[in-house]
Structure formats: C-alpha cells, structure tokens
Design an enzyme around this catalytic site. Structure first.
Site, PDB file in Angstrom:
ATOM      1  N   SER A 131      -1.461  17.922 -10.237  1.00  0.00           N
ATOM      2  CA  SER A 131      -1.666  16.506 -10.514  1.00  0.00           C
ATOM      3  C   SER A 131      -3.084  16.264 -11.001  1.00  0.00           C
ATOM      4  CB  SER A 131      -1.413  15.683  -9.235  1.00  0.00           C
ATOM      5  OG  SER A 131      -1.913  14.372  -9.359  1.00  0.00           O
ATOM      6  N   LYS A 132      -3.221  15.414 -12.028  1.00  0.00           N
ATOM      7  CA  LYS A 132      -4.545  15.063 -12.527  1.00  0.00           C
ATOM      8  C   LYS A 132      -5.373  14.363 -11.450  1.00  0.00           C
ATOM      9  CE  LYS A 132      -3.282  14.557 -17.406  1.00  0.00           C
ATOM     10  NZ  LYS A 132      -3.237  13.628 -18.557  1.00  0.00           N
ATOM     11  N   ARG A 133      -4.704  13.639 -10.571  1.00  0.00           N
ATOM     12  CA  ARG A 133      -5.411  12.877  -9.538  1.00  0.00           C
ATOM     13  C   ARG A 133      -5.892  13.757  -8.397  1.00  0.00           C
ATOM     14  NH1 ARG A 133      -1.140   9.646 -11.147  1.00  0.00           N
ATOM     15  NH2 ARG A 133      -1.716   7.599 -11.985  1.00  0.00           N
ATOM     16  N   ARG A 134      -5.236  14.906  -8.199  1.00  0.00           N
ATOM     17  CA  ARG A 134      -5.515  15.703  -7.009  1.00  0.00           C
ATOM     18  C   ARG A 134      -6.087  17.077  -7.337  1.00  0.00           C
ATOM     19  NH1 ARG A 134      -0.490  15.811  -5.128  1.00  0.00           N
ATOM     20  NH2 ARG A 134      -0.051  17.626  -6.421  1.00  0.00           N
TER      21      ARG A 134
END
Length: 469
Positions: A234-237
């Site tokens: 994930s780009k967020r994680r």
C-alpha cells in the site's frame, strides 16, 4: 496476428513497484513474441492527475530499462472520450444497456442491505436518457462467463451473480470498465497482462467485449505483491515508490532482476542472473499465481551484489549523483570545492565492498571532504573511555615520526602503541577512528588515513585529544 500488449498506469502519484513489475512483464512478453508494447496513460481522473506524475511514469520506465524508443505511445485515455461515449451509445441502442435513476440510498432501502448489489429495479422501466441517469449494462440472466487466463486457467463466473453494472455515469462520462475495454479495442490489444486485483472486473469487461462484437484478449493476471505481513503493498503503509528506491541508490539492473522474481524464477538454483537470461527464459505460463512477497531486505542484498560486481570506474560514475547532489539527489554535507575526485577514486574500491545502496557512500567518505569530521556522539562516548587520551598522544607521536605515510606503516605504528598498553589492534584503533572519521565503523582505517594525509590526520587526532582535557 501481431501481439500487442499495453501498460496503463494512472498519473496520480509515484510509480508503484508493482506497476514496474507489470510493465517489465508486458515489455518482455512483447519482445519475445515480436510484438508491440503500448504505453497508455489513464488520465481521466482530472482531480488527481498532474503533468509531473505523467513525466514521472516516463522517467521511471526509462530508469528501469524500458526506453522511450522501445514502445508505442504514450497515448492518453482522455483523448478517446468520444469513442467511449459512442460505445456506450451502441450498447444502449442494441438493448444491451439501460438507463437507471436509482440512488444508492434507494437501492439499500429496497434490499435492506448496504452490501447487496444493484437489484435490477430499472431494467424494464424503459427510461430514456436524462440528467442524473446512469447507464447500466444488462448482464445475461443465465449462463457463465469463462475467463481464459494464461496464469490462472479458466476462472468461471455465473452471470446471475454479476449485477447490472454502471458503464456511464449520470453526467454521461464512461466509467473505467467501459473506457478500458474501448481503449484496448481501439489500440488492437491482443493480450492483457495485469495485476490480480483486476480479476474480479474481468468477467464484466469480457461481457462488454462480447456485447460490442469483438473477440476478447488473452488474459494473464499476475500475482498481487504483498509485504512481510502478507498484506497487499500500500502507498499509505509501505515503501512502494520506484523513485524512492532509485534515489536511495538502488541500481536499475538489480531492481528489474528482483522485480521479475516476484512470482517467477529462472531455471536452476539461481536468482541473480543476466538480464538476457530473463528475457530468454521468462514465460507467462510459468508465473506462480500465489501472492508474491516483496522482501526489501532481499532486494537490498541483491543490490549489494550488483554494486560489488560493477567495474570500479562504473562504481565511481554511479556514485556521482550522491557525491555532487545532482538530479533528485540531496546535496552532500560538503561544499563542491571540498570534494576531491582523486581522493574518492583512491578509496572507491574499499567502499564498493561495504555498501548495499549508493546513498551509503556519503557517510562512508564524508570524513575525506569535510573540514572537520562529523562526530557521532554515541560513537565518541563508546570509544573515548579511560586511557583514550594517552593512546591518542602516543598515536600522534608515532605518526609524526613516520618517514613513510602508507597504510602498512600506519598500522604497524598503532599496533605497537596498543601493545605497549596491553591492547589489541581493534581496541587501539577505536579512538583513532572516531577522532579522524567521527564514527566507530567505516572504511579500512589505515588505508583511509593514507588517503586523508599526514597533516589532516594529525590535526584531527590533536583536536580530539584537546576535547578530552
């Protein structure tokens, strides 16, 4: 028939390593088949698209080895809006789609659930086009849709379980499902090689291909890329931006070798292989459908192997962006006029065996170019214990008296100093290393002192001794 494949990223952020893996697989497959690799930028999300993201896609592909003269495009999905609307109109005229004015709240109220799909309420109402009315595809009530997939066999979907899905929004703009199909038809795409996450959309898209009277492409859904917790990257994680790895100092050759191992392996018990071997041996039909673990530690080890395999002159050239602060690389801590290319060339073979990413070159050699070493206070506290002042005094005296300033003489002198104090060389050199380089670990000490020179070495040893007063 000429094989035509496409890579269709969206310019809405940094370039994902999973996307890079898909691009490489498409590119290699096209080369193997004597076909064409098409780059299509899906830029219809105007609110999130930025021109710099498009340029980022092109430069990332360049870096990974997919040069701009080896593919067709880039095409932009926004340029085909007319074709998308025309296809939607043909489906409506043929009775394969109908207009619907249901709101999400109304559907939920009728079904009693926010999780149940569309209930077909408008299927036979005969609504004409109108403001706020979405266009839905009329999914067949019976039968199955079989997806022929080179990696997953023949997944079969019951049509009755596929809801009548939206193909154009209330403002008339086509949704991804339809636009994607029409673009592939327009561009003559014969094989769609993409991530597993798109598999649930595939029966819907195949129904659209059939309804528009065109033979569907050959499908190949490559495994999802996951982190160490087996969660989808994930780009967020997670650290997923290809540019971040590039700017940290990963070599393109190492990165593309590693990415190709996510779900596939070359013959024999080997992983690090020449790119020519990968191009020759890669087979889509041999890709493992199971999730592929993106192991950053393993990638780092790969990169270290690739760095050590470089000829020294290529290693020196590869380090230049970090030594000079060019492109997207932050400037080093020394001034441009302080950098000594000859000094770096002298220690480059030593550094090459000790770093795993190119950005690590800076802390390994900064002592050569800074006016004063950047002292790590934790390292200072560890090295400058009782007896350090006496040892530094003796080292200064011994090094001042040296006739020949070379690594062997420097080593034997400090060995003697340590022996007189009951210290092995490892213990004796710790205060000297911290005084001169600022750290407890780094390049071989005596070769470093030889390059640093007599005057600067003695100046730093004396400055460290004064700090201990």
């Amino acid at each position: 028939m000429t094989v035509r494949v496409r890579f269709a990223p969206s310019p809405t952020g940094m370039f994902h390593v999973g996307g890079a893996r898909s691009a490489l697989q498409n590119w290699i497959f096209a080369k193997q088949q004597g076909g064409v690799f098409v780059l299509r930028v899906e830029d219809t999300d105007a609110a999130r698209n930025k021109p710099e993201w498009t340029e980022g896609i092109l430069s990332a592909l360049d870096w990974i080895g997919i040069a701009r003269d080896t593919y067709e495009g880039p095409y932009f999905q926004s340029a085909y809006a007319g074709e998308h609307r025309a296809a939607a109109g043909r489906l409506y005229d043929a009775g394969r789609a109908y207009y619907c004015d249901c709101t999400r709240e109304a559907v939920q109220a009728r079904t009693g659930s926010q999780y149940q799909g569309y209930d077909g309420f408008c299927r036979d109402r005969g609504l004409p086009p109108g403001e706020g009315r979405a266009l839905r595809f009329r999914t067949p009530d019976e039968g199955t849709t079989v997806v022929v997939d080179l990696i997953r066999g023949e997944p079969t979907f019951e049509n009755k379980l596929i809801e009548d899905f939206v193909i154009a929004r209330g403002d008339g703009s086509p949704v991804f499902l339809l636009a994607n199909v029409v673009d592939d038809m327009t561009m003559g795409i014969t094989h769609v090689i993409r991530a597993e996450e798109h598999l649930p959309n595939t029966p819907k898209q195949q129904l659209l291909w059939d309804a528009l009277g065109v033979k569907p492409p050959v499908w190949a859904h490559v495994p999802v890329v996951v982190n160490e917790k087996r969660q989808k990257l994930s780009k967020r994680r997670d650290k997923v931006a290809l540019e971040a790895y590039r700017d940290e100092g990963y070599l393109a050759a190492a990165m593309r070798n590693y990415l190709m191992l996510l779900g596939w392996a070359p013959s024999g018990d080997r992983e690090i292989v020449p790119w020519s071997v990968i191009e020759e041996e890669f087979r889509l039909t041999e890709v493992n459908p199971s999730p592929a673990f993106f192991d950053e530690k393993k990638l780092r080890a790969f990169n270290g192997e690739y760095i050590r395999a470089l000829p020294v002159d290529e290693f020196v050239a590869a380090c230049q962006p970090w030594l000079t602060g060019t492109g997207t690389i932050a400037p080093p801590p020394w001034l441009p006029e302080e950098f000594d290319a000859d000094a770096f060339a002298a220690v480059a073979p030593l550094a090459q065996t000790r770093i795993a990413v190119l950005s690590e070159i800076v802390p390994n050699v900064d002592f050569l170019f800074l006016a004063e070493p950047s002292i790590d206070e934790a390292a200072w506290a560890k090295a400058m214990k009782e007896g350090a002042a006496d040892l530094l005094d003796a080292a200064v005296a011994g090094y001042t008296a040296l006739e020949s300033w070379d690594a062997e003489s420097l080593k034997s002198t400090l060995e003697a100093v340590g022996a007189e104090r009951g210290l092995k060389l490892g213990k004796a050199q710790a205060p000297v290393r911290v005084a001169v380089t600022g750290r407890t670990v780094g390049l071989p000490l005596f070769e470093s002192l030889e390059v640093l020179g007599r005057e600067r070495t003695l100046t730093r040893l004396r400055a460290a001794r004064l700090r201990l007063v």
